[in-house]
Write a protein that holds these residues in place. Structure first.
Motif, PDB file in Angstrom:
ATOM      1  N   GLY A  94     -30.763 -48.524 -51.558  1.00 46.75           N
ATOM      2  CA  GLY A  94     -29.627 -48.429 -52.461  1.00 46.75           C
ATOM      3  C   GLY A  94     -28.309 -48.914 -51.882  1.00 46.75           C
ATOM      4  O   GLY A  94     -28.174 -49.156 -50.679  1.00 46.75           O
ATOM      5  N   ARG A 111     -24.182 -45.685 -57.840  1.00 39.62           N
ATOM      6  CA  ARG A 111     -25.219 -46.081 -56.885  1.00 39.62           C
ATOM      7  C   ARG A 111     -26.214 -46.972 -57.597  1.00 39.62           C
ATOM      8  O   ARG A 111     -26.742 -46.605 -58.655  1.00 39.62           O
ATOM      9  CB  ARG A 111     -25.920 -44.863 -56.291  1.00 39.62           C
ATOM     10  N   TYR A 129     -31.211 -51.341 -60.616  1.00 42.17           N
ATOM     11  CA  TYR A 129     -31.372 -50.046 -61.289  1.00 42.17           C
ATOM     12  C   TYR A 129     -30.113 -49.244 -61.011  1.00 42.17           C
ATOM     13  O   TYR A 129     -29.709 -49.071 -59.860  1.00 42.17           O
ATOM     14  CB  TYR A 129     -32.593 -49.305 -60.764  1.00 42.17           C
ATOM     15  N   GLU A 131     -28.287 -45.763 -61.016  1.00 43.10           N
ATOM     16  CA  GLU A 131     -28.607 -44.333 -61.001  1.00 43.10           C
ATOM     17  C   GLU A 131     -27.803 -43.588 -62.060  1.00 43.10           C
ATOM     18  O   GLU A 131     -28.290 -42.656 -62.689  1.00 43.10           O
ATOM     19  CB  GLU A 131     -28.306 -43.763 -59.610  1.00 43.10           C
ATOM     20  N   ARG A 132     -26.578 -44.032 -62.276  1.00 42.12           N
ATOM     21  CA  ARG A 132     -25.714 -43.368 -63.254  1.00 42.12           C
ATOM     22  C   ARG A 132     -26.238 -43.558 -64.677  1.00 42.12           C
ATOM     23  O   ARG A 132     -26.290 -42.615 -65.468  1.00 42.12           O
ATOM     24  CB  ARG A 132     -24.298 -43.929 -63.129  1.00 42.12           C
ATOM     25  N   GLN A 134     -29.297 -44.569 -65.330  1.00 42.68           N
ATOM     26  CA  GLN A 134     -30.747 -44.367 -65.292  1.00 42.68           C
ATOM     27  C   GLN A 134     -31.464 -45.476 -66.068  1.00 42.68           C
ATOM     28  O   GLN A 134     -32.375 -45.235 -66.860  1.00 42.68           O
ATOM     29  CB  GLN A 134     -31.126 -42.985 -65.838  1.00 42.68           C
ATOM     30  N   PRO A 155     -35.572 -45.564 -56.919  1.00 38.51           N
ATOM     31  CA  PRO A 155     -36.414 -44.773 -57.819  1.00 38.51           C
ATOM     32  C   PRO A 155     -37.211 -45.631 -58.784  1.00 38.51           C
ATOM     33  O   PRO A 155     -38.188 -45.173 -59.380  1.00 38.51           O
ATOM     34  CB  PRO A 155     -35.391 -43.902 -58.562  1.00 38.51           C
TER      35      PRO A 155
END
Length: 254
Positions: A94, A111, A129, A131-132, A134, A155
């Motif tokens: 990341g 992130r 991708y 993270e915030r 998703q 992820p």
């Protein structure tokens, strides 16, 4: 042999620029210091692109006669940011970024886990991708104000980016407002005289192709001479092939 030569090259480089890099504890490698300055190069982003295989020839058009190109990288990409993103793509890890967008020009923290670079005309983007959100998004590298590597596995990987792995066919035609003679001229110029052109690309890349061809999506409003082509049956494109900025500042299909 390659490792031995690389070690020799690094030793020689550190003799000339001992303050530019330092060993990484626990790793067989070096990292640039915060005060790094170009010694053997001009320090331009284009040079770095060539070194990592992200750009074509710097020599320009090889025609044998005087020639010029108007293609330039409009995105101002920091040499401190690109290596972090590039490394994250290679390792599947990341990056914490500060990112500006039209919706959030003041910048937001997020992130991302990047998996591919995109050269879109004069700008560079990264597919990642978020993270915030998703979800997978495109991020303009010129709007990344800072980037810090995060040793966390992604992820979701590029193989799981459904939109990225969805092919979409873009069909281009001469603009409907052109005369028959003008339309035939455009067919010869762009399509070798055929009715139109069909291009199959990754769905999220289709908007960039439309921009590159300057093709009208709304031919009743986007008129010649600014638009000589139009997208045929744009409603047939998948949603992720229609460019829009999201509420969180990333880019995806509307």
């Amino acid at each position: 042999m390659h490792a031995v030569q690389a070690s020799r090259d690094l030793t020689a480089y550190r003799e000339q620029a001992e303050h530019n890099c330092h060993p990484v504890p626990g790793e067989r490698g070096y990292r640039a210091t915060d005060w790094v300055k170009p010694v053997l190069t001009e320090g331009s982003f284009r040079e770095y692109q060539q070194l990592v295989g992200a750009a074509g020839s710097e020599g320009g058009l090889q025609t044998g006669v005087p020639s010029e190109s108007v293609l330039e990288d409009a995105t101002h990409t920091s040499l401190r940011i690109f290596p972090v993103v590039h490394a994250a793509i290679r390792t599947g890890q990341g990056v914490d970024i500060e990112y500006q967008s039209l919706r959030h020009p003041e910048g937001t923290r997020r992130r991302i886990f990047p998996h591919a670079l995109i050269q879109a005309g004069v700008r560079w983007h990264v597919r990642a991708y978020c993270e915030r959100a998703q979800a997978f998004r495109d991020f303009n590298l010129g709007r990344v104000r800072s980037a810090t590597a995060v040793p966390v596995s992604a992820p979701a990987t590029g193989a799981e980016d459904v939109e990225w792995n969805t092919p979409a066919t873009l069909r281009l035609r001469p603009h409907q407002a052109l005369t028959a003679a003008q339309s035939q001229m455009i067919r010869l110029e762009y399509f070798e005289g055929t009715v139109g052109l069909a291009l199959t690309r990754r769905a999220p890349l289709v908007p960039y192709v439309i921009q590159a061809y300057r093709a009208a999506l709304d031919p009743d409003r986007e008129l010649p001479p600014a638009f000589l082509l139009q997208v045929h049956e744009p409603e047939q494109l998948p949603p992720c092939a229609r460019w829009a900025e999201t509420s969180d500042g990333g880019v995806l299909g509307s």
